[in-house]
Enzyme design. Structure first.
Site, PDB file in Angstrom:
ATOM      1  N   SER B  98       0.844  -1.335   0.079  1.00 24.31           N
ATOM      2  CA  SER B  98       0.124   0.110   0.038  1.00 24.31           C
ATOM      3  C   SER B  98       0.831   1.294   0.018  1.00 24.31           C
ATOM      4  CB  SER B  98      -0.907  -0.095   1.091  1.00 24.31           C
ATOM      5  OG  SER B  98      -1.645  -0.951   1.219  1.00 24.31           O
ATOM      6  N   PHE B 262     -10.754   8.276  16.418  1.00 23.35           N
ATOM      7  CA  PHE B 262     -11.469   7.516  17.073  1.00 23.35           C
ATOM      8  C   PHE B 262     -11.396   6.174  17.706  1.00 23.35           C
ATOM      9  CE2 PHE B 262     -13.350   9.885  13.019  1.00 23.35           C
ATOM     10  CZ  PHE B 262     -14.183  10.531  13.979  1.00 23.35           C
ATOM     11  N   GLU B 308     -10.259   6.520   2.520  1.00 25.86           N
ATOM     12  CA  GLU B 308      -9.949   5.120   2.396  1.00 25.86           C
ATOM     13  C   GLU B 308     -10.611   4.197   3.249  1.00 25.86           C
ATOM     14  OE1 GLU B 308      -5.870   2.152   3.235  1.00 25.86           O
ATOM     15  OE2 GLU B 308      -6.383   3.829   4.609  1.00 25.86           O
ATOM     16  N   ASP B 313      -8.528  -4.828   3.136  1.00 20.20           N
ATOM     17  CA  ASP B 313      -7.065  -5.388   3.106  1.00 20.20           C
ATOM     18  C   ASP B 313      -6.617  -6.356   4.570  1.00 20.20           C
ATOM     19  OD1 ASP B 313      -4.216  -5.502   1.948  1.00 20.20           O
ATOM     20  OD2 ASP B 313      -3.995  -4.648   4.016  1.00 20.20           O
ATOM     21  N   HIS B 355      -4.079  -2.221  -4.593  1.00 24.64           N
ATOM     22  CA  HIS B 355      -3.763  -3.465  -4.968  1.00 24.64           C
ATOM     23  C   HIS B 355      -4.703  -4.495  -4.750  1.00 24.64           C
ATOM     24  CE1 HIS B 355      -3.464  -4.646  -0.841  1.00 24.64           C
ATOM     25  NE2 HIS B 355      -2.495  -3.536  -0.663  1.00 24.64           N
TER      26      HIS B 355
END
Lengths: 268, 506
Positions: B98, B262, B308, B313, B355
């Site tokens: 990433s 958070f 994001e 992932d 990816h």
């Protein structure tokens, strides 16, 4: 009217013409190379003539997840139980026998599986005593891995402070059992039999001491077989040092998030 | 307004390189060339939202469609008018991580795995000890210089590779404590290219902002070793600091710039979000509030936002398709909500993955019984009921064309199998395969799954690894709105930067 160039007779190209052609070729090559994005260049030229705004069409299909709201497990009340170390032999569906050790005091719980070199340490949450902070230690990897609340809660018997203190079943399962008259004595402690009322309960039987809040034996049955855990040794209080913070116990080990560890071992 | 006073009026970024014709002539004279060809046109897009599904390969999107809206349903992604494939290889790897891929997408410069927005001359952690190259300019830095509001929203730690690549530079992704300082305007290591600073930074990762001796709002210790409390330092730098969903939803435009943290580490998976002590917003709530704040605070120069979905992932690495698909579904909902909330005539919306993963949907699973265009003569009890999601997650059922019966598909040893599988990872079974419906082994964090439809079931994997691996194939890039027409063909991931840069006129 024909231009002068058009009236040129056919014949070998002149040096000047070749230079012009070469310049044009170089220019086109450079132009295409500079156009971005590369493979989309032709696409861009094809679509530049369009009014280049398109919007999302309404998405007509309903989501299957609309009714799939996650329900948080019930959080039993905080518990403060006697300090002890209990060593069990766990038989898993007749195929595996493994040693399982439960260490416990008022603020920490540890599940140890010496054969696998893995251990989970639970600490009562400082702000919400119903919850636990948990860490997985992996001996072969030399790591202490912090588990997220959701990670630990995936195993109902590790979902709360009260549950993890029992070492294999939940408070809810335990309270659903009914006591019988049968008792057994072991390690100087009397245990009473608790049995499931119906055949649909996975936890069928626990031999239980309510004062120490510890099991002599328990049995769980489901479609894939039976899991049974039998006490082999009981020490009070817990063995010294077993309930230390794993980071203090293994200062040379690395500490990271479980999710980050997965990333790391995946990517080398 | 406080936010505006913190963010001085920008200078319009205009490169000194002339327009296309001039540039051509300039190059024809064999002068050195630059990589930025500036079109002499006004920007097509005032704003842009860049959605990244971390690890959201094509098989994940397809499975998420069946999971979320059924076999014939439409994700919001499916309705986006422009689509391309994006190549994902990094400078040093066929299969990228990433750090490298996000750096490529947000700077237009290919780099090595592990490196955050630096060029390929920077080895991971500078292992050759020959020093790093210069930082690669990020789209966020260009946007800030152009007077845009900039925001970064993620479900991972805000200092994790993907978000960090927007605002920080470094030769290794693990330097997360340093990345936090690069976003702090009053710190000596602040990234000066951010000028007045990020207008919005939201996600997990409080521990990177706290010393190890300090405990955060949810009772967890920090991971810094410098004695600092960056929450307080950001507040001293005029940032509003919030840490739970209630505070987030109450934010008003006058409170920008905002730092929202958070969770001590990554935010919880959507499936587990209800467990969070302080309450975390969903990705949809994060996205909509971010859009609201940026839009309300921006002038004609507009804004740029990264969103994001970082935990697709993580769930894949853990071999758990259910959580990966719930995360993907959340991303799709966020795209849908954001696209409805903005004016697409002036806003570019792109969605892609950094990816893929070694995740497959295979084995010819039948559709749900009620969707079949014929009535089988007989079927297994397990096939009688269930949605498309059940058929996706469950063991695969096949039609025997000779008998007209639907039965669980079986391997060479007669054992049923699921349609969702991993090439590698913790889902590998050490013992002989058993019927997934009776397979109690290897559940998510010690859970004993009730079968493959159970959220804690880990799909089987071929190669036994502690962690499932990324995939190296191309990923999808979706576009809608102003300037999205450049999303066509097969692009290098560095060209995604160019798509956004050109649309925004940067």
């Amino acid at each position: 009217m024909r231009s002068d160039s058009e009236s040129q007779p056919e014949g070998p190209p002149r040096r000047g013409a070749a230079a012009v052609v070469l310049t044009v070729v170089i220019t086109v090559v450079i132009w295409r190379a500079l156009e971005v994005p590369g493979d989309a260049a032709s696409a861009l030229q094809r679509t530049d003539g369009l009014t280049a705004l398109e919007t999302l069409e309404p998405r007509a299909t309903p989501r299957l997840s609309e009714t799939q709201a996650f329900s948080s497990p019930a959080w039993p009340g905080a518990a403060s139980r006697p300090s002890l170390s209990a060593t069990y032999l766990r038989s898993v569906r007749g195929a595996v026998d493994e040693v399982f050790v439960l260490h416990r005091d008022a603020a920490r719980v540890s599940w140890q599986s010496p054969d696998s070199g893995r251990r989970v340490d639970f600490e009562q949450h400082g702000l919400d005593p119903r919850r636990v902070l948990s860490q997985l230690s992996v001996r072969d990897e030399g790591v202490v891995l912090d588990l997220a609340l959701g990670d630990a809660a995936s195993d109902p018997s590790a979902a709360s402070w009260a549950d993890c203190s029992l070492g294999g079943f939940t408070v809810q399962e335990l309270t659903a059992l009914r006591p019988t008259e049968a008792t057994r004595e072991a390690f100087g402690v009397e245990f009473r039999e608790l049995r499931a009322v119906g055949e649909h309960e996975a936890l069928r039987e626990v031999w239980w001491n309510a004062e120490l809040e510890v099991a002599l034996e328990w049995r769980r049955v489901d479609a894939s077989g039976e899991v049974r855990q039998v006490l082999q040794d009981l020490q009070r209080p817990a063995r010294a040092g077993e309930l230390r913070d794993p980071v203090e116990r293994h200062p040379e080990w690395r500490r990271l998030d479980f999710a980050d560890w997965l990333d790391e071992v995946s990517e080398g | 307004m406080l936010a505006r006073s913190l963010h001085p009026a920008p200078k319009s970024p205009r490169f000194s390189i002339p327009g296309r014709l001039g540039l051509t002539a300039w190059l024809a004279c064999a002068l050195p060339c630059g990589s930025f060809a500036q079109e002499a046109t006004r920007p097509e897009a005032r704003n842009a939202i860049f959605f990244v599904g971390d690890g959201m390969g094509i098989s994940t999107v397809t499975a998420a469609r069946v999971f979320s809206v059924g076999v014939d349903g439409q994700l919001a992604l499916d309705t986006m008018p422009f689509h391309a494939l994006s190549r994902t290889a990094s400078s040093d790897s066929i299969t990228a991580d990433s750090a490298a891929t996000m750096s490529a997408m947000i700077t237009g410069v290919s780099t090595n795995n592990g490196v955050i927005s630096m060029g390929a001359e920077s080895e991971p952690a500078d292992f050759n000890m020959d020093g790093d190259g210069p930082p690669a300019t990020t789209l966020f830095e260009l946007a800030k210089a152009a007077g845009k509001r900039i925001g970064v929203v993620t479900t991972t730690r805000v200092t994790h590779a993907t978000p960090a690549a927007c605002y920080a530079h470094g030769n290794h992704r693990d330097a997360e404590n340093d990345f936090a300082l690069q976003a702090l305007p009053t710190d000596a290591s602040y990234n000066p290219a951010l000028l007045g600073g990020l207008d919005l930074l939201a996600g997990g990762g409080r521990r990177q902002f706290l010393d190890a001796s300090m405990t955060d709002e949810e009772g967890e210790a920090g991971r810094r070793s410098d004695g600092r409390d960056l929450r307080a330092e950001f507040q001293a730098a005029n940032y509003e600091y919030v840490w739970n969903a209630e505070q987030w939803s109450a934010l008003g435009v006058e409170q920008l710039p905002v730092l929202a943290l958070f969770n001590s580490s990554h935010m919880e998976y959507e499936h587990d979000r209800a467990l969070d002590l302080g309450g975390e917003p969903s990705l949809v709530e994060l996205t909509l509030k971010a859009v609201e704040l940026l839009e309300a605070s921006a002038d004609d120069n507009g804004w740029l936002l990264l969103v994001e979905a970082g935990r697709i992932d993580h769930a894949h690495h853990g071999g758990n398709a259910f959580r990966a698909l719930r995360e993907t579904e959340q991303l799709d909902r966020a795209v849908e909500a954001a696209s409805a909330a903005v004016n697409l005539e002036e806003t570019l919306v792109l969605v892609t993955a950094d990816h893929s993963h070694g995740f497959v949907l295979a084995g010819y699973p039948l559709r749900p019984l009620e969707e079949l265009p014929y009535k089988p003569r007989d079927w297994d009890e397990g096939f009688a009921t269930g949605s498309a999601r059940d058929r996706l997650l469950d063991v695969a059922y096949h039609l025997n064309a000779r008998t007209g019966e639907v039965r669980a598909a079986r391997d060479a040893n007669g054992v049923p199998y699921t349609a969702l599988l991993y090439a590698s990872g913790p889902g590998s079974r050490t013992a002989a395969r058993v019927d997934p419906r009776e397979d109690k082994a290897n559940g998510w964090f010690g859970a004993e799954p009730t079968g493959p439809r159970d959220p804690n079931y880990r799909q089987e994997a071929h190669v036994p690894l502690s962690s499932e691996t990324h995939g190296g194939e191309d990923v999808s890039l979706y576009g809608v709105g102003a300037g999205s027409h450049r999303v066509r063909g097969t692009l290098s991931n560095t060209e995604i930067f160019q798509v956004m840069r050109r649309a925004l006129g940067l």
